[in-house]
Scaffold this motif. Structure first.
Motif, PDB file in Angstrom:
ATOM      1  N   MET A   1       1.462  -1.073  -0.314  1.00 30.40           N
ATOM      2  CA  MET A   1       0.088  -0.240   0.317  1.00 30.40           C
ATOM      3  C   MET A   1       0.861   1.255   0.014  1.00 30.40           C
ATOM      4  O   MET A   1       1.856   1.227   1.135  1.00 30.40           O
ATOM      5  N   LEU A   2       0.877   2.213  -1.254  1.00 25.83           N
ATOM      6  CA  LEU A   2       1.843   2.939  -1.156  1.00 25.83           C
ATOM      7  C   LEU A   2       0.526   4.068  -0.882  1.00 25.83           C
ATOM      8  O   LEU A   2       1.040   5.817  -0.965  1.00 25.83           O
ATOM      9  N   THR A   3      -0.408   4.446  -0.866  1.00 28.18           N
ATOM     10  CA  THR A   3      -1.518   5.111  -0.515  1.00 28.18           C
ATOM     11  C   THR A   3      -0.934   6.293   1.131  1.00 28.18           C
ATOM     12  O   THR A   3      -1.050   7.319   0.669  1.00 28.18           O
ATOM     13  N   GLN A   4      -0.295   6.290   1.596  1.00 32.63           N
ATOM     14  CA  GLN A   4       0.415   6.669   3.319  1.00 32.63           C
ATOM     15  C   GLN A   4       1.359   7.896   2.007  1.00 32.63           C
ATOM     16  O   GLN A   4       1.610   8.678   3.130  1.00 32.63           O
ATOM     17  N   PHE A   5       1.942   7.321   1.415  1.00 33.60           N
ATOM     18  CA  PHE A   5       3.322   7.759   0.703  1.00 33.60           C
ATOM     19  C   PHE A   5       2.993   9.288   0.105  1.00 33.60           C
ATOM     20  O   PHE A   5       2.948  10.567  -0.433  1.00 33.60           O
ATOM     21  N   ILE A   6       1.203   9.020  -0.658  1.00 34.53           N
ATOM     22  CA  ILE A   6       0.860  10.337  -1.744  1.00 34.53           C
ATOM     23  C   ILE A   6       0.497  12.069  -0.619  1.00 34.53           C
ATOM     24  O   ILE A   6      -0.101  12.008   0.331  1.00 34.53           O
ATOM     25  N   GLY A   7       1.674  12.824  -1.218  1.00 39.62           N
ATOM     26  CA  GLY A   7       1.609  14.044  -0.926  1.00 39.62           C
ATOM     27  C   GLY A   7       2.569  14.054   0.109  1.00 39.62           C
ATOM     28  O   GLY A   7       2.966  14.804   0.982  1.00 39.62           O
ATOM     29  N   VAL A   8       3.909  13.231   0.759  1.00 42.49           N
ATOM     30  CA  VAL A   8       4.670  13.330   1.859  1.00 42.49           C
ATOM     31  C   VAL A   8       6.121  12.872   1.017  1.00 42.49           C
ATOM     32  O   VAL A   8       7.388  14.059   0.806  1.00 42.49           O
ATOM     33  N   ALA A   9       5.926  12.149  -0.309  1.00 40.80           N
ATOM     34  CA  ALA A   9       7.107  11.621  -0.740  1.00 40.80           C
ATOM     35  C   ALA A   9       6.724  12.075  -2.590  1.00 40.80           C
ATOM     36  O   ALA A   9       6.514  12.423  -3.066  1.00 40.80           O
ATOM     37  N   SER A  10       7.864  12.693  -2.852  1.00 40.76           N
ATOM     38  CA  SER A  10       8.333  12.932  -4.173  1.00 40.76           C
ATOM     39  C   SER A  10       8.170  11.834  -5.196  1.00 40.76           C
ATOM     40  O   SER A  10       7.387  13.106  -6.598  1.00 40.76           O
ATOM     41  N   ALA A  11       8.966  10.962  -5.224  1.00 36.40           N
ATOM     42  CA  ALA A  11       8.819   9.804  -6.358  1.00 36.40           C
ATOM     43  C   ALA A  11       8.850   8.959  -5.200  1.00 36.40           C
ATOM     44  O   ALA A  11       9.902   8.996  -4.196  1.00 36.40           O
ATOM     45  N   ILE A  12       8.328   7.751  -5.527  1.00 37.85           N
ATOM     46  CA  ILE A  12       8.788   6.608  -5.489  1.00 37.85           C
ATOM     47  C   ILE A  12       9.394   5.450  -6.592  1.00 37.85           C
ATOM     48  O   ILE A  12       8.012   5.356  -7.486  1.00 37.85           O
ATOM     49  N   ILE A  13      10.169   5.085  -6.352  1.00 41.75           N
ATOM     50  CA  ILE A  13      11.306   3.971  -7.809  1.00 41.75           C
ATOM     51  C   ILE A  13      11.006   2.491  -7.197  1.00 41.75           C
ATOM     52  O   ILE A  13      11.684   1.806  -5.752  1.00 41.75           O
ATOM     53  N   GLY A  14      10.670   1.991  -8.547  1.00 45.02           N
ATOM     54  CA  GLY A  14      10.250   0.060  -7.873  1.00 45.02           C
ATOM     55  C   GLY A  14      11.160  -0.015  -9.427  1.00 45.02           C
ATOM     56  O   GLY A  14      11.184   0.601 -10.220  1.00 45.02           O
ATOM     57  N   GLU A  15      12.293  -0.842  -8.778  1.00 44.26           N
ATOM     58  CA  GLU A  15      13.019  -1.659  -9.497  1.00 44.26           C
ATOM     59  C   GLU A  15      13.026  -3.270 -10.219  1.00 44.26           C
ATOM     60  O   GLU A  15      13.230  -3.665  -9.370  1.00 44.26           O
ATOM     61  N   PHE A  16      13.105  -3.244 -10.943  1.00 44.72           N
ATOM     62  CA  PHE A  16      13.151  -4.830 -11.257  1.00 44.72           C
ATOM     63  C   PHE A  16      14.239  -5.732 -12.085  1.00 44.72           C
ATOM     64  O   PHE A  16      14.268  -6.418 -13.199  1.00 44.72           O
ATOM     65  N   GLY A  17      15.085  -5.431 -11.296  1.00 44.80           N
ATOM     66  CA  GLY A  17      16.872  -6.437 -11.861  1.00 44.80           C
ATOM     67  C   GLY A  17      17.698  -5.153 -12.592  1.00 44.80           C
ATOM     68  O   GLY A  17      18.176  -5.826 -12.603  1.00 44.80           O
ATOM     69  N   CYS A  18      17.640  -4.137 -12.423  1.00 43.19           N
ATOM     70  CA  CYS A  18      18.367  -3.188 -12.955  1.00 43.19           C
ATOM     71  C   CYS A  18      19.762  -3.640 -12.136  1.00 43.19           C
ATOM     72  O   CYS A  18      19.909  -3.450 -10.712  1.00 43.19           O
ATOM     73  N   SER A  19      20.952  -3.033 -12.525  1.00 44.99           N
ATOM     74  CA  SER A  19      22.312  -2.998 -12.053  1.00 44.99           C
ATOM     75  C   SER A  19      22.297  -1.641 -11.450  1.00 44.99           C
ATOM     76  O   SER A  19      21.487  -0.608 -11.695  1.00 44.99           O
ATOM     77  N   ASP A  20      23.102  -1.487  -9.835  1.00 44.90           N
ATOM     78  CA  ASP A  20      23.347  -0.349  -8.733  1.00 44.90           C
ATOM     79  C   ASP A  20      23.544   0.809  -9.868  1.00 44.90           C
ATOM     80  O   ASP A  20      23.227   1.658  -9.942  1.00 44.90           O
ATOM     81  N   GLU A  21      24.656   0.738 -10.417  1.00 46.46           N
ATOM     82  CA  GLU A  21      25.110   1.624 -11.779  1.00 46.46           C
ATOM     83  C   GLU A  21      24.218   1.782 -12.800  1.00 46.46           C
ATOM     84  O   GLU A  21      24.082   3.347 -13.338  1.00 46.46           O
ATOM     85  N   VAL A  22      22.996   1.825 -13.043  1.00 50.42           N
ATOM     86  CA  VAL A  22      22.684   1.723 -14.095  1.00 50.42           C
ATOM     87  C   VAL A  22      20.991   2.717 -12.850  1.00 50.42           C
ATOM     88  O   VAL A  22      20.751   3.784 -13.814  1.00 50.42           O
ATOM     89  N   LEU A  23      20.772   2.205 -12.077  1.00 47.74           N
ATOM     90  CA  LEU A  23      20.146   3.335 -10.945  1.00 47.74           C
ATOM     91  C   LEU A  23      20.773   4.303 -11.006  1.00 47.74           C
ATOM     92  O   LEU A  23      19.727   5.164 -10.750  1.00 47.74           O
ATOM     93  N   LEU A  24      21.398   4.230 -10.689  1.00 45.16           N
ATOM     94  CA  LEU A  24      22.436   5.347 -10.133  1.00 45.16           C
ATOM     95  C   LEU A  24      22.808   6.650 -10.557  1.00 45.16           C
ATOM     96  O   LEU A  24      22.423   7.725 -10.636  1.00 45.16           O
ATOM     97  N   ASP A  25      23.298   6.310 -13.000  1.00 45.61           N
ATOM     98  CA  ASP A  25      23.227   6.638 -13.406  1.00 45.61           C
ATOM     99  C   ASP A  25      21.344   7.336 -13.538  1.00 45.61           C
ATOM    100  O   ASP A  25      21.420   9.047 -13.607  1.00 45.61           O
TER     101      ASP A  25
END
Length: 82
Positions: A1-25
């Motif tokens: 449930m992500l409803t509690q983060f609406i209005g609090v977080a500017s973005a929420i990112i989910g990744e499904f198997g990319c490398s740390d380097e790609v995510l950081l870039d």
């Protein structure tokens, strides 16, 4: 449930198997960043309980619909928000 983060977080990112380097870039603007939801995100526990798990896009009022996402050019310049 992500409803509690609406209005609090500017973005929420989910990744499904990319490398740390790609995510950081992507997060630092070194490369373009885009993503979209492959499924609806529920807005409440009632939505989850009422939906049929074997029927896609079965939520009456999802928090975000499948396909919602963000696209940023390199340098973190927004191109679109779906």
């Amino acid at each position: 449930m992500l409803t509690q983060f609406i209005g609090v977080a500017s973005a929420i990112i989910g990744e499904f198997g990319c490398s740390d380097e790609v995510l950081l870039d992507a997060l630092t603007g070194r490369t373009a960043f885009r993503g979209s939801l492959p499924f609806d995100l529920p807005s409440s526990m009632a939505d989850i309980e009422a939906s049929r798990e074997d029927v896609p896009f079965d939520m009456a009022v999802p928090l975000f619909r499948a396909g919602f996402g963000l696209k940023l050019n390199a340098g973190l310049t927004p191109t679109s928000l779906s």
